[in-house]
Write an enzyme that holds these catalytic residues in place. Sequence first.
Site, PDB file in Angstrom:
ATOM      1  CG  HIS A 274     128.354   9.788  62.937  1.00 44.81           C
ATOM      2  ND1 HIS A 274     127.408   8.796  62.905  1.00 44.81           N
ATOM      3  CD2 HIS A 274     127.842  10.800  62.163  1.00 44.81           C
ATOM      4  CE1 HIS A 274     126.388   9.178  62.153  1.00 44.81           C
ATOM      5  NE2 HIS A 274     126.629  10.384  61.682  1.00 44.81           N
ATOM      6  CG  HIS A 325     122.398   3.239  68.890  1.00 41.54           C
ATOM      7  ND1 HIS A 325     121.370   4.151  68.868  1.00 41.54           N
ATOM      8  CD2 HIS A 325     123.017   3.317  67.684  1.00 41.54           C
ATOM      9  CE1 HIS A 325     121.363   4.762  67.691  1.00 41.54           C
ATOM     10  NE2 HIS A 325     122.337   4.275  66.958  1.00 41.54           N
ATOM     11  CG  ASP A 384     128.743   1.114  63.712  1.00 42.29           C
ATOM     12  OD1 ASP A 384     128.706   1.126  62.473  1.00 42.29           O
ATOM     13  OD2 ASP A 384     128.408   2.074  64.409  1.00 42.29           O
TER      14      ASP A 384
END
Length: 453
Positions: A274, A325, A384
């Site tokens: 996460h 994702h 990210d």
Amino acid sequence: MKVSEYAARQEAICRKADEVDVNLYDQYGVKRGLRDKNGKGVLTGVTNISKIISSRIEDGKEVPCDGQLWYRGYNVIDMVKDFGFKRFGFEEVAYLLLFGELPTGDELAEFKEMLGSLRTLPTNFTRDVIMKAPSHDIMNSMTKSVLTLSAYDNNVSDLSIPNVLKQCLRLISEFPMLAVYGFCAYNHYEKDESMYIHFPDPKIGTAENVLRLLRPDKQYTQLEAQVLDAALVLHAEHGGGNNSTFTTRVVSSAGSDTYSVMAAALSSLKGPKHGGANLKVIQMMEDIRAHVPDYKDTARLKDYLARIVDRDAFDRQGLIYGMGHAIYSISDPRARVFRKFVEKLAVEKHLEKEFELYAEIEKMAPEIIAEKRKIYKGVSANVDFYSGFVYNMLGIPTELYTPIFAIARIVGWSAHRIEELINVDKIIRPAYRSVMEERSYTPYAERHAHSTD
């Protein structure tokens, strides 16, 4: 016998007792991870806070599209483009997420003043709580601090909306201090570095205060603060179904207090699946640079990425971190809009070649993954992939990567907690299908006699 030895010895027994035949999930129609085979989340609630779009209907069929992220009805890309490099937007977005409307100039000024006045901790809290038993795991340090703050609140269990909102506003304001002070304590006591504790400036926003608190000289450039502000905006909220936000709603539904809810959300966010994903990107990029020193050698770079996917390089997990994702397939809107901020900061830091390496991997990775993996949807760079690079350019220690995420996401958690309290009066209680076999109980005397024979 040491507990570590006992635990190691008992591992095989645990595995035998707890392993479940994966075929049973299909047999009983169980959605593993609350997702179907296509990765789509099981519908568990409704929300008016944000919306994620990753597909559209064409001729009666669901077709992947460029991802979209909406906050309270507004497209995030439109907002970030409006903020641009002209002004800070995190506090404006925080107001929107909490109260459902974009603030007027007066409303935003009042909100910023309120947050600034709350950027303080109880007397001696930094010394007595944060600096005691410092840890390299700053997320755990923050969780400890949040739970301890509950002891200073005389209305900790009051679930009225005004009281919960007051608690949330205070925690939103305090999170930067809990994170940075936690790192400063660890950096001094565990790494033998100099320690400095700066007070926040109530007249500046969250992004600027993070850099002010972290740097020895409290100095930063306008661009640095604006890029960090954009990162905070893009991490502030992402629908009700992500792990930490769902945790927020689950614990809120139990009637628990705000501090316990936020501690649970922090514990959920810290996992590498996460909020800790950007750190894995940085580690992977260091490994790539070590094995492909010439960034322009695209053939060698492609070969090494293929080895990573084949579990023959880096951590041998077969993942190109920052790619893919759970929801987005064609593109992550956060990565699309953030890329321009990353590129501009790379120019200021004279790290254009590093940015070019990221851009090349972003282009190559989806093709390599598609060749080597059976995937049900497209793969693209997620936010990210670039956020860790930004934090690295800003000189933010890796220990603070996930805490920075938490500093942003507590806004979304707060909005979802309030929405849950207002609209839902049932505790969230999903069902698990038991596959346990019933057995006849053997009295202890018989088991004991058998073991001593």
